[in-house]
Design a protein around this motif. Structure first.
Motif, short mmCIF file in Angstrom:
data_model
loop_
_atom_site.label_atom_id
_atom_site.label_comp_id
_atom_site.label_asym_id
_atom_site.label_seq_id
_atom_site.Cartn_x
_atom_site.Cartn_y
_atom_site.Cartn_z
N GLU A 88 0.85 -0.92 0.18
CA GLU A 88 0.16 -0.40 -0.02
C GLU A 88 0.75 1.38 -0.16
O GLU A 88 2.08 1.44 0.91
CB GLU A 88 -0.64 0.02 1.31
N ASP A 91 -1.12 7.21 -2.65
CA ASP A 91 -1.34 7.22 -3.82
C ASP A 91 -1.92 5.89 -4.99
O ASP A 91 -2.70 5.80 -6.06
CB ASP A 91 -1.16 8.24 -4.75
N TYR A 92 -1.52 4.84 -4.71
CA TYR A 92 -1.89 3.14 -5.41
C TYR A 92 -1.54 2.20 -4.64
O TYR A 92 -0.84 2.33 -3.63
CB TYR A 92 -0.38 3.54 -6.74
N GLN A 126 -11.15 -6.01 -10.79
CA GLN A 126 -12.91 -5.52 -11.07
C GLN A 126 -13.83 -6.31 -10.36
O GLN A 126 -14.75 -5.58 -9.97
CB GLN A 126 -13.07 -5.60 -12.67
N ALA A 130 -13.18 -3.13 -7.68
CA ALA A 130 -12.36 -1.90 -7.94
C ALA A 130 -12.51 -1.10 -9.73
O ALA A 130 -11.75 -0.96 -9.54
CB ALA A 130 -10.96 -2.55 -7.77
N ALA A 132 -13.71 1.36 -10.43
CA ALA A 132 -13.65 2.65 -10.76
C ALA A 132 -11.83 3.08 -10.11
O ALA A 132 -11.29 4.27 -10.51
CB ALA A 132 -13.94 3.73 -9.27
N LEU A 133 -10.94 2.35 -10.60
CA LEU A 133 -9.68 2.19 -10.33
C LEU A 133 -9.00 1.76 -11.59
O LEU A 133 -10.12 0.60 -12.03
CB LEU A 133 -9.20 1.09 -9.89
N VAL A 151 -4.02 1.96 -9.50
CA VAL A 151 -4.66 4.28 -9.11
C VAL A 151 -6.02 4.04 -9.80
O VAL A 151 -6.84 3.78 -10.00
CB VAL A 151 -3.48 4.76 -9.77
N ARG A 152 -5.73 5.28 -8.72
CA ARG A 152 -7.44 6.24 -8.85
C ARG A 152 -7.83 6.82 -10.92
O ARG A 152 -6.93 7.23 -11.10
CB ARG A 152 -8.04 7.29 -7.57
N THR A 153 -8.29 6.47 -11.10
CA THR A 153 -8.84 7.28 -12.18
C THR A 153 -9.18 9.07 -12.14
O THR A 153 -10.01 8.68 -11.74
CB THR A 153 -9.66 6.55 -13.62
N ALA A 154 -8.70 9.01 -13.94
CA ALA A 154 -8.77 10.70 -13.64
C ALA A 154 -10.79 11.02 -13.54
O ALA A 154 -10.98 10.05 -14.21
CB ALA A 154 -8.15 11.77 -14.28
#
Length: 154
Positions: A88, A91-92, A126, A130, A132-133, A151-154
């Motif tokens: 962990e 940010d990812y 997914q 997950a 949305a990542l 990672v988070r998507t923009a």
């Protein structure tokens, strides 16, 4: 001195990990793939194969990162495909995969063969929520490990 010995042992393991009966075949297969398909197409093909693999090896319930780590390691270990560390970061989430026998495809396949693992990890993650990542392969600088980042998507 210890790092030199460790690297030597890992190099030996990497070279001998894939069964002798498959190495020449997989290298020839990879060379033919490379003459017929562009790198992006090869990555897409390998990712789709990874999804098929993940479908055949469902994750089940993984409520914690420890559960997920156990699932990944049990799956890969049962197939002699190495082991995984999940790390962990702020940010990812890093997935570090050690000992995958993808080197049997030959050195040139290093640009597309890891997409197999990327496709499998993406599909599992997914399925576990997950969606949305985004998952991406990154160069780790360690020739014995493959790193993927969630990672988070923009």
């Amino acid at each position: 001195m210890r790092d030199e010995h460790t690297a030597t042992l890992l190099d030996y393991y990497t070279r001998h990990h894939a069964s002798t009966q498959w190495r020449a075949f997989l290298t020839a297969l990879a060379e033919e793939f490379e003459t017929q398909l562009e790198t992006a197409q090869l990555r897409e093909l390998m990712a789709r194969i990874g999804v098929r693999f993940a479908d055949a090896h469902p994750a089940g319930a993984c409520a914690t990162l420890d559960d997920l780590t156990s699932f990944f390691n049990n799956t890969w270990s049962s197939l002699d495909w190495g082991f995984v560390n999940l790390v962990e970061q702020d940010d990812y989430l890093a997935i570090e995969h050690f000992g995958a026998p993808l080197g049997a495809f030959g050195e040139a396949a290093g640009t597309w063969a890891p997409a197999f693992l990327e496709g499998a990890y993406r599909h599992w993650l997914q399925g576990l929520g997950a969606g949305a990542l985004a998952l991406q392969h990154v160069e780790s600088g360690d020739r014995h490990a493959l790193e993927f980042r969630l990672v988070r998507t923009a």
